[in-house]
Design an enzyme around this catalytic site. Structure first.
Site, PDB file in Angstrom:
ATOM      1  N   ASP A  21       0.834  -1.201   0.000  1.00 30.18           N
ATOM      2  CA  ASP A  21       0.000   0.000   0.000  1.00 30.18           C
ATOM      3  C   ASP A  21       0.871   1.255   0.000  1.00 30.18           C
ATOM      4  OD1 ASP A  21      -2.423   1.420   0.120  1.00 30.18           O
ATOM      5  OD2 ASP A  21      -2.305   1.588   2.307  1.00 30.18           O
ATOM      6  N   HIS A  22       0.588   2.174  -0.891  1.00 35.24           N
ATOM      7  CA  HIS A  22       1.286   3.466  -0.960  1.00 35.24           C
ATOM      8  C   HIS A  22       2.808   3.306  -0.992  1.00 35.24           C
ATOM      9  CE1 HIS A  22      -2.130   6.189  -0.673  1.00 35.24           C
ATOM     10  NE2 HIS A  22      -2.660   5.346   0.190  1.00 35.24           N
TER      11      HIS A  22
ATOM     12  N   HIS B 185      -9.586   5.011  -1.199  1.00 35.89           N
ATOM     13  CA  HIS B 185      -8.735   5.152  -0.020  1.00 35.89           C
ATOM     14  C   HIS B 185      -9.406   6.101   0.972  1.00 35.89           C
ATOM     15  CE1 HIS B 185      -4.831   3.285  -1.364  1.00 35.89           C
ATOM     16  NE2 HIS B 185      -5.543   3.275  -2.484  1.00 35.89           N
ATOM     17  N   GLY B 186      -8.955   6.031   2.226  1.00 31.29           N
ATOM     18  CA  GLY B 186      -9.475   6.952   3.231  1.00 31.29           C
ATOM     19  C   GLY B 186     -10.897   6.656   3.647  1.00 31.29           C
ATOM     20  N   ALA B 187     -11.246   5.354   3.746  1.00 32.03           N
ATOM     21  CA  ALA B 187     -12.633   4.990   4.050  1.00 32.03           C
ATOM     22  C   ALA B 187     -12.926   4.902   5.541  1.00 32.03           C
ATOM     23  CB  ALA B 187     -12.985   3.665   3.377  1.00 32.03           C
TER      24      ALA B 187
ATOM     25  N   VAL C  65      -9.139   0.510   4.586  1.00 31.02           N
ATOM     26  CA  VAL C  65      -9.385   0.889   5.979  1.00 31.02           C
ATOM     27  C   VAL C  65      -8.096   0.712   6.768  1.00 31.02           C
ATOM     28  CG1 VAL C  65     -10.666   0.357   8.083  1.00 31.02           C
ATOM     29  CG2 VAL C  65     -11.819   0.253   5.865  1.00 31.02           C
ATOM     30  N   ALA C  66      -7.653   1.782   7.429  1.00 25.88           N
ATOM     31  CA  ALA C  66      -6.430   1.718   8.230  1.00 25.88           C
ATOM     32  C   ALA C  66      -6.630   2.376   9.593  1.00 25.88           C
ATOM     33  CB  ALA C  66      -5.265   2.380   7.488  1.00 25.88           C
ATOM     34  N   THR C  67      -6.929   3.665   9.582  1.00 22.37           N
ATOM     35  CA  THR C  67      -7.006   4.436  10.826  1.00 22.37           C
ATOM     36  C   THR C  67      -8.050   3.879  11.783  1.00 22.37           C
ATOM     37  OG1 THR C  67      -6.336   6.422   9.608  1.00 22.37           O
ATOM     38  CG2 THR C  67      -7.326   6.751  11.774  1.00 22.37           C
TER      39      THR C  67
END
EC number: 4.1.2.40
Length: 284
Positions: free
Chosen positions: A82-83, A208-210, A231-233
């Site tokens: 990722d990224h 991204h940023g979901a 989903v990360a944060t």
């Protein structure tokens, strides 16, 4: 079963009208929760790691762990870069067995973005590795990369088609109003832009940023062509807050095998909800 690439997984999602969640993992416990929950719900999932995660855990260690858990649970898994931004870093991990890559050159001017991405695509496709790239740029922070909201910009639908055709990518990450991190207030997603992108590009689209998006917004993006939800944060926050709460209530606790259970339980709730929102339960 085995570790697979994202290409077939996302093509299936595109045909089936659902999305595959990509969960950024940070430690063994995150991996356990994601795989165990996905297996119990018979849901396809992607195990994603930023460069920082691979540095923290070690590429060979992560590959071995994903492979072992795929066999243990008889569940197909993807391990995804990722990224990632550096060609040599990507090439090394592909040679180690990674079969899914996101090359992020979205910070570069359009022509340079195409050039950088095409270099990675040409290399990765020799190894049957699927490649995702981003056009447009999300605000917020991912690993050590910080993008101010003022510098973020949305995906141009017409450019998206040119970008996809010029690079040969397998999936396209779009910028339609999400951001990395949690939201102070609900974002206003540009659904009409997403619908327009879908008309110009026939590839699986990635959001991204979901973290923190409503079920309604997630499901609307899927209707308009999103096939992969990152989903990360939300996972990090659930883990950290549950752990803080437990240690505050049990200051005498010293055994990680005990106090990490609360963190795993909190993450399990997040994973199961995201899988349900994506509509991919029973699709593995």
């Amino acid at each position: 079963m085995y570790v697979v690439s994202t290409k077939q997984m996302l093509n299936n999602a595109q045909r089936g009208g659902y999305a595959v969640p990509a969960f950024n993992i940070h430690n063994l416990e995150t991996m356990q929760v994601v795989v165990e929950t996905a297996a119990s719900m018979h849901a396809p999932v992607i195990i994603a790691g930023t460069p920082g995660t691979f540095t923290h855990a070690g590429t060979e260690n992560l590959m071995a762990l994903v492979s072992a858990m795929a066999k243990q649970y008889h569940h197909p898994l993807v391990i995804h870069l990722d990224h990632h931004t550096k060609f040599d870093d990507i090439a090394q991990k592909v040679r180690s067995g990674v079969r899914s890559v996101m090359i992020d050159a979205s910070h570069l001017p359009f022509a340079q973005n195409i050039s950088r991405v095409k270099e990675v695509v040409d290399f990765c496709h020799r190894f049957d590795v699927s490649v995702e790239a981003e056009l447009g740029q999300l605000g917020g922070q991912e690993d050590d990369v910080q993008v101010n909201e003022a510098d973020a910009f949305y995906t141009n639908p017409v450019q998206a088609r040119e970008f996809a055709e010029a690079t040969g990518i397998d999936s396209l990450a779009v910028a339609i109003g999400t951001a990395h991190g949690m939201y102070a207030r609900a974002p206003a997603l540009d659904f009409s832009r997403l619908e327009n992108i879908r008309q110009w590009v026939n590839l699986p689209l990635v959001l991204h940023g979901a973290s923190g998006l409503s079920t309604k917004d997630i499901q609307q993006t899927i209707k308009l062509g999103i096939c992969k939800i990152n989903v990360a944060t939300e996972l990090k926050n659930a883990f950290s807050q549950a752990l803080k709460n437990y240690l505050t209530e049990h200051p005498e606790a010293t055994d990680p095998r005990d106090y990490l259970q609360s963190a795993k339980s909190a993450m399990r709730d997040v994973v199961s909800k995201v899988i349900a929102d994506c509509g991919c339960e029973g699709r593995a």
